[in-house]
Enzyme design. Structure first.
Site, PDB file in Angstrom:
ATOM      1  N   PRO A   1       0.832  -1.206   0.000  1.00  0.00           N
ATOM      2  CA  PRO A   1       0.000   0.000   0.000  1.00  0.00           C
ATOM      3  C   PRO A   1       0.868   1.258   0.000  1.00  0.00           C
ATOM      4  CG  PRO A   1      -0.768  -1.574   1.637  1.00  0.00           C
ATOM      5  CD  PRO A   1       0.550  -2.069   1.139  1.00  0.00           C
ATOM      6  N   GLU A   2       0.573   2.178  -0.917  1.00  0.00           N
ATOM      7  CA  GLU A   2       1.267   3.454  -0.977  1.00  0.00           C
ATOM      8  C   GLU A   2       0.340   4.526  -0.416  1.00  0.00           C
ATOM      9  OE1 GLU A   2       3.117   4.101  -4.819  1.00  0.00           O
ATOM     10  OE2 GLU A   2       3.288   1.943  -5.153  1.00  0.00           O
TER      11      GLU A   2
END
Length: 274
Positions: free
Chosen positions: A2-3
């Site tokens: 996840p960014e």
């Protein structure tokens, strides 16, 4: 992994699920996730009776604001939070459980067990690792062109390495770096010191624009990402280069090429980027 857009979406959904809930008990099923305090008994003891008032984000980190503490959580590759009824069976990948008084449980699931949790007294979280090592978030006022240009211009590293460096800018990862550099028309192999101020300004502009668009779409689901309500992101439908190898560039029709830069799979259009 996840960014920023995915973590921002998880933050928003968690705020819908857990605000006002008080922690009645904590079960730690994989101790290595707890980084500070290292004593898991102390970690659990400090959390008992604490209410969750807000969930914030800095870069790729979630910050749970409690009565007296800030719980700093990094999801790494596969970490996920979900709210469950106590009667629902546990996944074999459930590693930390926060019990609430109403029979609900906030469960942290992590297939790879790479996620981390740090618990700090309020006010200390920004002074200690890991948050004190982060550069500005792209949405923070401190992420100015002057700051960014100085960091880029003095570096002999390639621009992709610079953008992936969380001490320079917090939150960008492989997906959004590739998309940003495509939109800015800059090859990821270019050295920071070689870029003009206009090119750096374009990178700054498109980084923020791309992240804003991804947040609006709930993030990007390539493999397993879902938010805390089990919903996938939709920004993958808007990607120009990431994951598009051998497909036609949406701007010029040339095939998107996948190569390797900064140790990461990297997607470019050799016609649109220079």
């Amino acid at each position: 992994m996840p960014e920023l857009p995915e973590v921002e979406t998880i933050k928003s959904t968690l705020n819908e699920l857990v605000i006002g809930r008080k922690i009645k008990d904590v079960e730690i099923r994989w101790a290595n996730i707890i980084k500070y305090p290292e004593d898991t008994v102390q970690f659990k003891h400090l959390l008992l009776g604490q209410a969750i008032h807000n969930v914030n984000r800095k870069g790729k980190f979630l910050l749970f604001e409690l009565d007296d503490y800030i719980l700093v959580s990094h999801l790494r590759m596969e970490g996920k939070y979900g709210l469950f009824d106590a009667s629902e069976p546990l996944s074999k990948h459930t590693h930390v459980i926060f019990f609430f008084g109403d029979g609900k449980q906030l469960r942290y699931n992590d297939v790879r067990k790479f996620g981390t949790m740090h618990l700090f007294t309020k006010g200390q979280e920004l002074l200690e690792k890991p948050l004190n090592q982060l550069g500005p978030d792209p949405f923070e006022a401190t992420f100015t062109l002057d700051y960014f240009y100085e960091k880029v211009h003095k570096s002999e590293r390639n621009i992709k390495s610079i953008l992936l460096d969380q001490s320079v800018i917090a939150g960008l990862g492989n997906i959004y770096v590739d998309e940003t550099l495509f939109k800015a028309g800059v090859l990821p192999t270019r050295k920071g010191s070689e870029l003009t101020k206009k090119e750096v300004e374009d990178i700054q502009l498109y980084a923020k624009e791309t992240l804003e668009q991804a947040v609006a779409q709930g993030g990007t689901t390539i493999r397993s990402y879902v938010n805390s309500q089990g919903e996938i992101g939709m920004f993958q439908q808007e990607l120009f280069v990431y994951g598009q190898e051998n497909k036609e560039c949406k701007h010029c029709g040339s095939p998107i090429v996948k190569t390797r830069v900064a140790g990461r799979g990297t997607h470019i259009c050799v016609n649109c980027q220079s």
